[in-house]
Design a protein around this motif. Sequence first.
Motif, PDB file in Angstrom:
ATOM      1  N   VAL A  41      66.812  47.104  40.380  1.00  0.00           N
ATOM      2  CA  VAL A  41      66.831  48.389  41.084  1.00  0.00           C
ATOM      3  C   VAL A  41      66.238  49.405  40.112  1.00  0.00           C
ATOM      4  O   VAL A  41      66.864  49.753  39.115  1.00  0.00           O
ATOM      5  CB  VAL A  41      68.270  48.783  41.480  1.00  0.00           C
ATOM      6  N   GLU A  42      65.015  49.871  40.377  1.00  0.00           N
ATOM      7  CA  GLU A  42      64.328  50.655  39.357  1.00  0.00           C
ATOM      8  C   GLU A  42      63.483  51.780  39.947  1.00  0.00           C
ATOM      9  O   GLU A  42      62.949  51.683  41.044  1.00  0.00           O
ATOM     10  CB  GLU A  42      63.435  49.755  38.500  1.00  0.00           C
ATOM     11  N   LYS A  43      63.423  52.857  39.180  1.00  0.00           N
ATOM     12  CA  LYS A  43      62.502  53.970  39.420  1.00  0.00           C
ATOM     13  C   LYS A  43      62.728  54.618  40.777  1.00  0.00           C
ATOM     14  O   LYS A  43      61.794  55.097  41.419  1.00  0.00           O
ATOM     15  CB  LYS A  43      61.053  53.504  39.270  1.00  0.00           C
ATOM     16  N   ASN A  44      63.986  54.663  41.203  1.00  0.00           N
ATOM     17  CA  ASN A  44      64.318  55.331  42.452  1.00  0.00           C
ATOM     18  C   ASN A  44      64.882  56.717  42.165  1.00  0.00           C
ATOM     19  O   ASN A  44      65.521  56.940  41.133  1.00  0.00           O
ATOM     20  CB  ASN A  44      65.355  54.515  43.228  1.00  0.00           C
ATOM     21  N   GLY A  84      58.476  52.079  47.559  1.00  0.00           N
ATOM     22  CA  GLY A  84      57.721  53.262  47.932  1.00  0.00           C
ATOM     23  C   GLY A  84      58.026  53.871  49.274  1.00  0.00           C
ATOM     24  O   GLY A  84      57.128  54.408  49.929  1.00  0.00           O
ATOM     25  N   LEU A  85      59.291  53.861  49.696  1.00  0.00           N
ATOM     26  CA  LEU A  85      59.680  54.494  50.956  1.00  0.00           C
ATOM     27  C   LEU A  85      60.563  55.709  50.677  1.00  0.00           C
ATOM     28  O   LEU A  85      61.184  55.827  49.621  1.00  0.00           O
ATOM     29  CB  LEU A  85      60.440  53.514  51.848  1.00  0.00           C
ATOM     30  N   GLU A  86      60.643  56.595  51.657  1.00  0.00           N
ATOM     31  CA  GLU A  86      61.599  57.703  51.630  1.00  0.00           C
ATOM     32  C   GLU A  86      62.609  57.462  52.739  1.00  0.00           C
ATOM     33  O   GLU A  86      62.233  57.128  53.879  1.00  0.00           O
ATOM     34  CB  GLU A  86      60.883  59.038  51.835  1.00  0.00           C
ATOM     35  N   VAL A  87      63.890  57.625  52.428  1.00  0.00           N
ATOM     36  CA  VAL A  87      64.948  57.312  53.381  1.00  0.00           C
ATOM     37  C   VAL A  87      65.945  58.455  53.407  1.00  0.00           C
ATOM     38  O   VAL A  87      66.377  58.956  52.350  1.00  0.00           O
ATOM     39  CB  VAL A  87      65.664  55.993  53.018  1.00  0.00           C
ATOM     40  N   THR A  88      66.317  58.870  54.618  1.00  0.00           N
ATOM     41  CA  THR A  88      67.336  59.899  54.777  1.00  0.00           C
ATOM     42  C   THR A  88      68.218  59.528  55.961  1.00  0.00           C
ATOM     43  O   THR A  88      67.831  58.723  56.818  1.00  0.00           O
ATOM     44  CB  THR A  88      66.690  61.284  54.973  1.00  0.00           C
ATOM     45  N   ASN A  89      69.420  60.112  55.996  1.00  0.00           N
ATOM     46  CA  ASN A  89      70.373  59.733  57.063  1.00  0.00           C
ATOM     47  C   ASN A  89      71.402  60.850  57.201  1.00  0.00           C
ATOM     48  O   ASN A  89      72.545  60.712  56.812  1.00  0.00           O
ATOM     49  CB  ASN A  89      71.053  58.409  56.706  1.00  0.00           C
ATOM     50  N   HIS A  90      70.973  61.963  57.790  1.00  0.00           N
ATOM     51  CA  HIS A  90      71.768  63.190  57.802  1.00  0.00           C
ATOM     52  C   HIS A  90      72.154  63.553  59.222  1.00  0.00           C
ATOM     53  O   HIS A  90      71.390  63.377  60.166  1.00  0.00           O
ATOM     54  CB  HIS A  90      70.963  64.332  57.172  1.00  0.00           C
ATOM     55  N   SER A  91      73.370  64.094  59.338  1.00  0.00           N
ATOM     56  CA  SER A  91      73.863  64.522  60.644  1.00  0.00           C
ATOM     57  C   SER A  91      74.819  65.684  60.466  1.00  0.00           C
ATOM     58  O   SER A  91      75.421  65.860  59.398  1.00  0.00           O
ATOM     59  CB  SER A  91      74.579  63.361  61.346  1.00  0.00           C
ATOM     60  N   ALA A  92      74.976  66.474  61.508  1.00  0.00           N
ATOM     61  CA  ALA A  92      75.974  67.540  61.478  1.00  0.00           C
ATOM     62  C   ALA A  92      77.392  66.984  61.478  1.00  0.00           C
ATOM     63  O   ALA A  92      78.344  67.678  61.085  1.00  0.00           O
ATOM     64  CB  ALA A  92      75.767  68.467  62.683  1.00  0.00           C
ATOM     65  N   ASN A  94      60.966  52.594  43.481  1.00  0.00           N
ATOM     66  CA  ASN A  94      60.182  53.756  43.930  1.00  0.00           C
ATOM     67  C   ASN A  94      60.654  54.291  45.281  1.00  0.00           C
ATOM     68  O   ASN A  94      59.842  54.774  46.078  1.00  0.00           O
ATOM     69  CB  ASN A  94      58.684  53.395  44.005  1.00  0.00           C
ATOM     70  N   LEU A  95      61.940  54.224  45.535  1.00  0.00           N
ATOM     71  CA  LEU A  95      62.489  54.768  46.770  1.00  0.00           C
ATOM     72  C   LEU A  95      62.985  56.190  46.519  1.00  0.00           C
ATOM     73  O   LEU A  95      63.550  56.483  45.463  1.00  0.00           O
ATOM     74  CB  LEU A  95      63.643  53.903  47.271  1.00  0.00           C
ATOM     75  N   ASN A  96      62.782  57.055  47.493  1.00  0.00           N
ATOM     76  CA  ASN A  96      63.353  58.401  47.459  1.00  0.00           C
ATOM     77  C   ASN A  96      64.390  58.466  48.570  1.00  0.00           C
ATOM     78  O   ASN A  96      64.039  58.563  49.755  1.00  0.00           O
ATOM     79  CB  ASN A  96      62.267  59.455  47.655  1.00  0.00           C
ATOM     80  N   ILE A  97      65.649  58.367  48.177  1.00  0.00           N
ATOM     81  CA  ILE A  97      66.752  58.346  49.143  1.00  0.00           C
ATOM     82  C   ILE A  97      67.495  59.670  48.986  1.00  0.00           C
ATOM     83  O   ILE A  97      67.973  59.989  47.891  1.00  0.00           O
ATOM     84  CB  ILE A  97      67.693  57.159  48.888  1.00  0.00           C
ATOM     85  N   HIS A  98      67.603  60.424  50.057  1.00  0.00           N
ATOM     86  CA  HIS A  98      68.208  61.755  49.939  1.00  0.00           C
ATOM     87  C   HIS A  98      68.785  62.171  51.286  1.00  0.00           C
ATOM     88  O   HIS A  98      68.524  61.557  52.332  1.00  0.00           O
ATOM     89  CB  HIS A  98      67.154  62.774  49.477  1.00  0.00           C
TER      90      HIS A  98
END
Length: 802
Positions: free
Chosen positions: A197-200, A126-134, A160-164
């Motif tokens: 690894v499920e429901k991500n 149940g976490l949201e993860v992002t890793n964006h850079s210019a 239940n992870l939202n990785i984007h």
Amino acid sequence: MRRRIVWTLLVALALPLSATPARAEAGTTYYVDAESGDDSASGTGEASAWKSLARAGRLTLGPGDRLLFRAGQRWSGQLTVQGAGQPGRPALVGSYGTGARPVIDGQGRFDAAMRVSNVHDFVVDGLEVTNHSADISVYRSGVNLFAKDAGRLENVTLRNLNIHGVNGQGGHSVAAAGLLISIRGNQVPTYFHNLVVEKNEISDIGSYGIIMWSTWSRRNGMTSLYPVETGIQDSEVVTWTPSTGVRIRDNHIHDVTGGGITPMHTKGAVIEGNKVERAVRGRTKTTGGNVGIWWQGNDDIVVQHNEVSHTGFNGPGSDGHGFDNDADNNRSLIQYNYSHDNDGGFFLAVSFAAAPTRDTVVRYNISRNDGYESMAASTATTNTHFHNNTIYATTRVVEVAPPFSGAGKYPLERIVRLYNNAAGVTVRNNVFVNLQGAGFDNKNGIVYDHNLYWGTAQPPTGNDHAAITADPRLAAPGQEAPDSYRPLEGSPVFNGGVSVDADRDYAGVAVPDGAPDLGAFQRDLAPAEVSSSLVPKGHLDRVADRDQAGYWESVPKPRLPGVLDLTYDSARTFGAVTLSASRALSHGPTDVDVQTFDGTGWVTRASGRLTWKSDDDSVERQTVRLPGSVTTDRVRLVVKAAGEGRLRINEVALAVPAASEPYRPAPATLVTTTFTTSPSHTVDSLTDGDPSSPWSSASTGVSLPGEFVVDYGRARQITTLTLHTAWGKGQGITDVSLETWDGSAWMPQVAHHLIDWQESSAKVETSTITLPKPVTTQKLRLTVHRANLQWGNLALYEIVAA
């Protein structure tokens, strides 16, 4: 739940005061609050929560411990997680409170925004993860589940992870993904067991969606792990030690520049229920390509119930398929998937000589509007079996725009394509709706058997043992829903196939006894009703319930002969009866007749003496073949003799034997040669109509002169003979004579035709021999006097008479 709480309280009251109370068994919960937290607090209550990722990352979680981040908040930086639970008492990283998932934002400053290292009995939820850079000069990941020299790591779940929003070089480095599962080291054999690894949801990734690999992967010729991409030297890659019990299920992967899901180095993994959309899209790298779901270095993987669509394509050789069984895989099963609008095609099997891929089954899948090549088998693959798939191929032209290296327009070229030395390919029970009129490769000993072809003027009916060329009468062809490809009443697909190893169809319907229906859907037919002269009568239904485990058993020393009658609610076609039995050496039938009812009486179709080998609970099978196929709704098994004691039968199944060799119509063109032939480039390639498929001699021991004889099976007029070859400077024939058969002797036509090949490349060249005058003959003979033997072999691609 109430009874469980009461029992826990009773146990706690019974303990001495010095014993650990129930609260300790539950573990400790730690809280992190980005707004109100304090890293100097205890962290063990909402009011005493920690604040930073750095403080949370110093925690080593134990059995039952929980690390929770407040919902609706955001943290910048890298979260590192470590620790372990116990079986039944996993450690957990998740959220608390109400609102959106807590966000871990790596801001592109770290190779992974969240790293989970050397854990077992562990859940991330149940976490949201992002890793964006210019900065797009490097590859980066969202979540990295990492292990190194840690042994067996059990019971890890990521859900239940939202990785984007994880960007990078915009290609497909295996060292980067939305979710990267990586195993390193070469000191302690390390692998996951029961990894889920499920429901991500994983999206907007500048590389893979989900990828899993291990340095414990060396076997056959797999000695490296993409060192340019991973930086891992070959010396770290050691003996194949696969992860087991891997389940990657119910994930939604979309808008990634690399592949969607790629498991490597597993045994018995199941990849199911996933939806992959727009993989290999939005790339900033203009070369190469990838696949929606592909796998490498696995044994016994099952890929099922997935939907893959709109995978990108960068021209021939760049993949772009929905599914790819890649290098060093054994016994892959691809079933019940829906593939559509993938620019490169539905399915590809490919490997390389040092690490072949073997024994692949592709069954009960639906392909709609996939491009370039529907189903393909390529280099170093053996025993790839396509059966009961429904392929709806359209006239769509895939366009690759500049600046991509494969820029151009690509219509569908092949429904079935074979590359190089792909061997042991069988194509059975499929429905091909072919609006493009695309081709079907016929080489390398491929077997076409009982398929339906529609929508093309030239189906390969001459290559198929029992081709049906008719409208399959699908419910709503061209529509999006998979159910649109279900056949309607009166369809010619019904009862039209041969028996293959399958229990259920695309929709979960049991495959009926006898001839199955063609394509991905089966009719829902009831099993046979069973009656018998033998006693007891109870449990007779077990012999026709399609379950090998259950059995019917008679009284001790039954009176024989005895009969079992099977009555079907619709006529079934069959050419064999398979009997299954456990403890068969003592209890199995040993002498049987197979009879059918012709409307007035019973007719014996075949008799069989059965020899059983074992006397344990394993189920053996014995088959009685009929002289030909029979269609009937009543079958009788007459048991004339059996082992001592009780008669036991687990199952009586009707079957239609499948063809094991390519179909050769009579009269057929037959080619023979005095040269020793390479096992991977057979002589029938010389007249298969495909100038790109080669015959080759063995690479050593070529003795000249040598001969080819072409027998057309009937007389035909010949004016010219054209020879096709590639790499002619290295392996081409350079001096050849031609003779024709007049019915009693060989007649010289052209002596010492000299050929000066110009190419040392894959480009196919031709050389035409012109006869002095047209000749009517059934056979011709080519005598090779000289050839280029730069690599020890000679090769010829096609012999075309006109």
